[in-house]
Design an enzyme around this catalytic site. Structure first.
Site, short mmCIF file in Angstrom:
data_model
loop_
_atom_site.label_atom_id
_atom_site.label_comp_id
_atom_site.label_asym_id
_atom_site.label_seq_id
_atom_site.Cartn_x
_atom_site.Cartn_y
_atom_site.Cartn_z
N HIS A 179 36.74 36.81 29.31
CA HIS A 179 35.83 37.33 30.35
C HIS A 179 34.55 37.84 29.70
O HIS A 179 33.92 38.76 30.19
CB HIS A 179 36.49 38.44 31.16
CG HIS A 179 37.73 38.02 31.87
ND1 HIS A 179 38.95 37.98 31.28
CD2 HIS A 179 37.93 37.61 33.15
CE1 HIS A 179 39.87 37.56 32.15
NE2 HIS A 179 39.27 37.33 33.29
N GLU A 218 38.12 24.36 39.19
CA GLU A 218 36.70 24.33 38.83
C GLU A 218 36.17 22.91 38.81
O GLU A 218 35.03 22.65 39.20
CB GLU A 218 36.48 25.00 37.47
CG GLU A 218 36.69 26.51 37.48
CD GLU A 218 38.14 26.94 37.55
OE1 GLU A 218 39.02 26.10 37.25
OE2 GLU A 218 38.41 28.11 37.90
C1 TPP Z 1 40.54 28.53 35.12
C2 TPP Z 1 40.50 29.86 35.78
N1 TPP Z 1 39.78 30.01 36.91
C3 TPP Z 1 39.70 31.22 37.50
C4 TPP Z 1 40.34 32.30 36.97
C5 TPP Z 1 40.21 33.67 37.62
N2 TPP Z 1 41.49 34.06 38.22
C6 TPP Z 1 42.36 34.82 37.55
S1 TPP Z 1 43.78 35.04 38.38
C7 TPP Z 1 43.23 34.13 39.70
C8 TPP Z 1 44.13 33.92 40.88
C9 TPP Z 1 45.42 33.26 40.51
O1 TPP Z 1 46.26 33.20 41.61
P1 TPP Z 1 47.74 32.64 41.50
O2 TPP Z 1 47.78 31.48 40.58
O3 TPP Z 1 48.26 32.45 42.85
O4 TPP Z 1 48.54 33.80 40.73
P2 TPP Z 1 48.84 35.29 41.23
O5 TPP Z 1 47.71 36.12 40.74
O6 TPP Z 1 48.97 35.27 42.69
O7 TPP Z 1 50.09 35.69 40.52
C10 TPP Z 1 41.93 33.69 39.46
C11 TPP Z 1 41.14 32.90 40.40
C12 TPP Z 1 41.06 32.10 35.78
N3 TPP Z 1 41.71 33.08 35.18
N4 TPP Z 1 41.12 30.88 35.21
#
Ligand code: TPP
Ligand code: MG
Lengths: 463, 438
Positions: free
Chosen positions: A237, A159
Site C-alpha cells: 500500500h 483490475e
Molecule cells: C488485487 C487487489 N485489488 C484490490 C485490493 C484491495 N482489497 C483488499 S481486501 C478487498 C476485498 C476482498 O473481499 P473478499 O475477497 O470478499 O474477502 P473478505 O475481505 O470479504 O474476507 C479489496 C478490494 C487488493 N488487496 N488486491
C-alpha cells in the site's frame, strides 16, 4: 472512512482505551467505563493512523494556496468557460477575478473534478471497486447518488476487468460510432494493485491508436489510482510504480501535488485525447488543503511547474516529495545553530562558495535552489528541466520510487546527454532504495525525507 | 510422472458426465456432446430453477436437522473446536482495540467466520499446505502457531517469524506450519495453490497431502481465480479451494460481485467437484472439507467448497462498514446466525458444555491474549540492517550493497542529531548501530 467516522471511531475506542492495570478488564466492561478510562489514561487518546496517512508538515507549505486571490492566479490555469465565450464572440471572462474558490483537501478536489466531468459530458462514467459508496479514499463520495448508478458504479473485483472495460467503453462514441469517443474514468483501488491491468494498459490502451492506423483510440480513458507511501502501508500500500510506465508510449502518466493541481490536472487528463494513468499521492488526500476554484478549469499536461526560482541547483520532483524538498530547502536556508545538520550545511555552503566558478561570477554567499514539480511523468517536460539545468549547472531528482528504473535515472540520462558541458556536478538521484517494496517497520529509512534530500543537495552543491 | 495418473488422466471418452444423455442423433466427433434438434439454452448447474443447495447439519439453535448424519466427534475434539473458535473473537477484540490506540498499524477481524475457518482447519491435516487470503489466522492457531507469534507479527517486532516486520499486520507465514506467507494482492495465491499441489503429487513423501486455498468471494472475481481453478483441474493437482463467501468485499455486496449462483456454480465449469456449505455450521464445514479433501486426494484433482457466511466486523480497521450497511443488519445477523452460539448450544445439549465452562474459557483466553500482547508491546523491532536482507539469494548485488552503505553513512552523519531519526532509531534492536559502525 471519512474524517468524521474516523474521529468518532477512534474517539469511542480510545475512550475505551486501556491502562497497564485496566487491560485485564474485559472489553465490554471497558466500554462501559469509557469516560473514566480517558481521565486516567492519557495514552488512550493516541489516534490510530488514518488509512490514508497524515503528514502534518504539509499544512505549513507555502505551495498551498491559502487565499482566493492566490488560487485564481495559478500559473497556466485555463478556465473552461473562456473557450465557450471566445467561440461565442463574447468578451472573455478569462480573468479569474470574479470566480469563487473553496477550501478543499485533495479527495474533495478530485471529487469536484469528477463531478464536473460527469456534469459536462454525458458519456462520462466513473467506476471501480467500491466506487459507489464513495471509494475507500472518499474520492467518489455522493457521486452515485447525484449522477445515478448507471454512470457511477461498483465493478466486481478485477483490475484487468476494470481497465479492459474502460478501454472498450472509450472505444465507442455516445452516438454509437465505433472507434473512439466515450469517457471512461476508472479507479484502481491502489497503484500497488494495477499490475493485473498492466497488460490491458501496455498491450491494449497504449497501442490502440498506433495499431489501427488511427482508426481507433481510447483517449477517453483515465485510470486513477492512489500512490506513494503514507507511513504504515507496508509492501502493498506504499509503492510508487510510475517508473514502470516510462516505456509505455501512447499513455500519459500524471501525478499532482495538491488539491488545486489535482482538480485541474485530472480534468485535463479526462479531456486529453490520450489514455492517462493518473496517480494520486494518497497522503495528500487529507493532509493537503488549499483554496480551489469551484468552476471548471484545466492545467496543462506535459508541463513542469517551477515552484521556486533559483540559480545554483535544480531540484526536480513530484507528488508528496515536493513538500519534503521544500522542507530541505528551508533547512538549507536556515541551518540550525547547533549540531551536525547545521555544521554540515555551513561546511558544504563554504565549499560551494569557494568553488572557482562560483567565486568568479560573484554569486554571493548562499546557494539558491530552483524547485521544479514535474507533474507529468510521461511524456515529461524535458525542455523545462534542461533549460533550468543549463542555468544552474546542477541537478538533483527526488522521488519515492526505487532509483533503479525510476524517473530520476531517466532524467539523469537525458540531461547528461544534452547538458554535459553545462554540468558542474554529476546528476544526483535520491529515491527509494532498490528493495522489493516499502517494508512496513523500516519505512522512515526508506522514503527520502528532508534530511536525505538536504544531504544530497549539499553533496551536489559542494561537488 | 503422475502417481495417480491412471485415474486422473483417463481419456475423455470415459468421462462420467459423457454418459448421461445418449440420444439417437449421435454426438459431436470431438467433444462427445450429444446432438439435439432444438435450440436449448441453459443457465443453471442444478438443471432446474433451484439454486445450488447448501449443506447444513445443525440448525441455528444447535439441533441436528432432519436427515443429518453428524460426524463422529468426541467431547475432547468438540471442546477443541469450540475453544479455537472462541479464541478468535477474544484475540480480535484485543487487537482491534490495540490498533485503535495506535499501537499497531492495522488489523482485520474474523468476526462471524469462526466456524468456516476453524471447521476447515480441523478437517485438514496439519501438514496440508495452506495458501490463505488474510482472514485465516485461525488455521495457524489451530496448528499451534501460538499467540506470541501472532502478536510479534502484528507488532512487527524482532520476534516476528513471519516476515521481520516488513509486512502489515495479519500477513502471517510459517513453513513449519505449512502456511504460505500472506500477501495483500488478492487472488494471487489461487493459481499458486495449483502449483503447490502439483509439487505435492510429485513428492513421494507428500502423497497424502493437499493444498488448501482460501479466498473471499470478492477475490474470486480476479482473473487469477479462474486461472487457478483451470490449472488445478486441467493439470490435475490435489487442491481444496475454500471460498469464504461472507457477503462483502469491503463495501461491495456479493449481489454486485456476481450475477450467477455464487462461487460454487463456477466449479462445474472447470470440471471440479463442488459443494456449498452453511459456513456458520462448524460441523457441516468440517464434514464438507473432510470429504472434499478425501476426494481431492483420491482423484488427484481440485475440489471446491463454498462456505456461506457473513462478515460481522468491519472489513478492516481502515473501514467503517456502517457507511454502506445498516447497523441493525449486522446486529440481526450476529443474533440470529451466530456460529459460536450454534455450536455451543449443540455442545450443551450433549452435556459437554455449560455456563461455568464458558466463563472459565473466556477469562483464560483473555488472559492468554493479554499476556502475549504485553510481551510483544515492549519488544524492539528487528535490526535496521534487515531493510536490505533477503532481497536476493546468493551474492548481494552492487546496488544493494551501495545503498546499504549510503544509509550507514547518513546515519553516522545525522543519526544522533536529526531528531526524527534519533527517535525512530530507538525502536530498532541495536538502534541502527550495526549499520553505522560497520
Ligand atoms: C488485487 C487487489 N485489488 C484490490 C485490493 C484491495 N482489497 C483488499 S481486501 C478487498 C476485498 C476482498 O473481499 P473478499 O475477497 O470478499 O474477502 P473478505 O475481505 O470479504 O474476507 C479489496 C478490494 C487488493 N488487496 N488486491
Ligand atoms: Mg468477502
Amino acid at each position: 472512512m471519512t474524517t468524521n467516522t474516523l474521529r468518532s471511531l477512534s474517539g469511542s475506542l480510545s475512550r475505551a482505551g486501556t491502562t497497564a492495570t485496566k487491560t485485564r478488564i474485559s472489553v465490554s466492561v471497558r466500554r462501559r467505563n469509557a469516560t473514566t478510562a480517558t481521565q486516567t489514561n492519557p495514552a488512550a487518546s493516541v489516534e490510530p493512523p488514518p488509512a490514508g496517512g497524515h503528514l502534518p508538515s504539509i499544512a505549513q507549505s507555502t505551495f498551498l494556496k491559502q487565499t482566493r486571490d492566490q488560487a485564481l492566479k495559478t500559473v497556466g490555469i485555463k478556465w473552461a468557460d473562456t473557450e465557450l465565450d471566445e467561440a461565442r464572440g463574447h468578451q472573455s471572462s478569462a480573468l479569474g477575478s470574479g470566480r469563487e474558490t473553496r477550501k478543499m483537501n485533495t479527495y474533495q478536489a478530485i471529487r469536484d473534478a469528477l463531478s464536473i466531468a460527469l456534469a459536462t459530458d454525458d458519456s462520462a462514467i466513473v467506476f471501480g471497486e467500491d466506487v459507489a459508496f464513495g471509494g475507500v479514499f472518499r474520492c467518489t463520495l455522493g457521486l452515485a447518488e447525484e449522477y445515478g448508478r448507471e454512470r457511477v458504479f461498483n465493478t466486481p473485483l478485477t483490475e484487468q476487468g476494470v481497465v479492459g472495460f474502460g478501454i472498450g467503453y472509450a472505444s465507442m462514441g455516445m452516438d454509437g460510432r465505433t472507434g473512439k469517443g466515450g469517457t471512461a474514468i476508472a479507479e484502481i483501488q491502489f497503484a500497488d494493485y494495477i499490475w493485473p491491468a498492466f497488460d490491458q494498459l501496455m498491450n491494449e490502451a497504449s497501442k490502440f491508436r498506433y495499431r489501427s492506423g488511427g482508426n481507433f483510440d481510447v483517449g477517453g480513458l483515465t485510470v486513477r489510482c492512489p500512490t506513494m507511501a503514507v507511513g504504515h502501508g507496508g509492501l502493498y500500500h506504499s509503492q510508487s510504480p510510475e517508473g514502470f510506465f516510462l516505456g509505455m508510449s501512447g499513455i500519459k502518466v500524471v501525478i499532482p501535488r495538491s488539491p488545486l493541481q489535482a482538480k485541474g490536472l485530472l480534468l485535463a487528463s479526462i479531456r486529453d485525447p490520450n489514455p492517462v494513468v493518473f496517480m494520486e499521492p494518497k497522503v495528500l488526500y487529507r493532509s493537503a488543503v488549499e483554496q480551489v476554484p469551484t468552476s471548471d478549469y484545466v492545467l496543462p499536461l506535459s508541463s513542469a511547474e517551477t515552484l521556486v526560482s533559483g540559480s545554483d541547483l535544480t531540484v526536480v520532483t513530484y507528488g508528496t516529495s515536493v513538500y519534503r524538498c521544500e522542507q530541505a530547502m528551508h533547512l538549507l536556508n536556515n541551518p540550525p545553530e547547533k549540531g551536525a545538520v547545521g555544521s554540515n550545511i555551513r561546511d558544504a555552503v563554504k565549499d560551494w562558495a569557494n568553488h572557482p566558478a562560483i567565486k568568479s561570477n560573484g554569486k554571493g554567499k548562499s546557494p539558491s535552489i530552483e524547485l521544479i514539480d514535474l507533474r507529468t511523468i510521461l511524456p515529461y517536460d524535458l525542455p523545462s528541466v534542461l533549460q533550468s539545468v543549463q542555468r544552474t549547472g546542477r541537478l538533483l531528482v527526488v522521488h519515492e520510487g526505487p532509483v533503479t528504473g525510476g524517473v530520476g535515472m531517466q532524467l539523469a540520462g537525458e540531461i547528461g546527454k544534452r547538458a554535459f558541458l553545462n554540468l558542474d556536478a554529476p546528476v544526483k538521484v535520491v529515491g527509494g532504495w532498490d528493495t522489493p517494496g516499502v517494508a512496513l517497520q523500516y519505512e522512515k529509512f526508506y522514503i527520502p525525507d528532508e534530511i536525505r534530500i538536504l544531504d544530497a543537495m549539499l553533496e551536489v552543491l559542494a561537488y | 510422472m503422475f502417481r495417480r495418473a491412471s485415474r486422473s488422466l483417463r481419456t475423455p471418452f470415459l468421462h462420467p458426465r459423457a454418459s448421461f444423455a445418449t440420444r439417437a442423433l449421435g454426438r459431436l466427433p470431438n467433444s462427445q456432446s450429444p446432438i439435439v434438434s432444438q435450440p436449448h439454452f441453459f443457465n443453471s448447474v442444478t438443471g432446474s430453477n433451484e439454486q445450488i443447495p447448501a449443506f447444513r447439519l445443525l440448525d441455528g439453535t444447535g439441533v441436528p436437522i432432519e436427515g443429518a448424519d453428524l460426524p463422529e466427534i468426541d467431547e475432547a475434539f468438540a471442546r477443541k473446536l469450540y475453544e479455537n473458535m472462541q479464541l478468535l473473537p477474544n484475540l480480535d477484540n484485543i487487537l482491534y482495540n490495540v490498533q485503535r490506540q495506535g499501537k499497531i498499524s492495522f488489523y482485520m477481524t474474523a468476526y462471524g467466520e469462526e466456524a468456516t475457518i476453524v471447521g476447515s482447519a480441523a478437517a485438514l491435516e496439519d501438514n496440508d499446505e495452506v495458501l490463505g487470503q488474510y482472514r485465516e489466522m485461525g488455521v495457524l492457531l489451530w496448528r499451534g502457531f501460538g499467540l506470541d507469534n501472532v502478536m510479534a507479527q502484528c507488532f512487527g517486532n524482532h520476534e516476528d517469524t513471519s516476515g521481520k516486520g516488513r509486512q502489515m499486520p495479519v500477513h502471517f507465514g510459517s513453513p513449519k506450519h505449512h502456511f504460505h506467507t500472506i500477501s495483500s494482492p488478492l487472488a494471487t495465491q489461487i493459481p499458486q495453490a495449483a502449483g503447490v499441489a502439483y509439487a505435492l503429487r510429485r513428492t513421494p513423501d507428500r502423497s497424502n497431502s493437499v493444498a488448501a486455498c482460501f479466498f473471499g468471494e470478492g477475490a474470486a472475481s480476479e482473473g487469477d481465480f479462474h486461472a487457478g481453478l483451470l490449472l488445478a483441474s486441467t493439470i490435475p493437482s490435489p487442491v481444496v479451494f475454500i471460498a469464504r463467501n461472507n457477503g462483502f468485499a469491503i463495501s461491495t455486496p456479493s449481489s454486485e460481485q456476481y450475477y450467477g449462483d455464487g462461487i460454487a456454480s463456477r466449479g462445474p465449469g472447470y470440471g471440479i467437484d463442488t459443494i456449498r456449505v452453511d459456513g456458520n455450521d462448524v460441523l457441516a464445514v468440517l464434514t464438507a472439507v473432510r470429504e472434499a479433501r478425501a476426494r481431492s486426494l483420491d482423484q488427484g484433482r481440485a475440489v471446491l467448497v463454498e462456505c456461506m457466511s457473513y462478515r460481522v466486523g468491519h472489513h478492516s480497521t481502515s473501514d467503517d462498514s456502517f457507511a454502506y450497511r445498516a447497523r441493525s443488519e449486522v446486529d440481526d445477523r450476529k443474533r440470529i446466525d451466530n456460529p459460536l452460539v450454534r455450536f455451543r448450544l449443540y455442545m450443551e445439549s450433549r452435556g459437554w458444555w455449560n455456563a461455568e465452562a464458558e466463563e472459565e474459557l473466556k477469562s483464560r483466553l483473555k488472559a492468554d491474549v493479554l499476556k502475549a500482547f504485553k510481551h510483544a508491546e515492549t519488544q524492539s523491532r528487528c535490526e535496521l540492517s534487515e531493510l536490505f536482507t533477503d532481497i536476493y539469494g546468493g551474492e548481494e548485488p552492487w546496488n544493494i550493497k551501495e545503498q546499504r552503505e549510503d544509509l550507514a553513512r547518513l546515519l553516522k552523519k545525522y543519526g544522533e542529531d536529526w531528531e526524527p531519526w534519533r527517535v525512530e532509531l530507538q525502536k530498532f534492536k541495536n538502534k541502527g548501530q550495526e549499520l553505522s559502525t560497520k
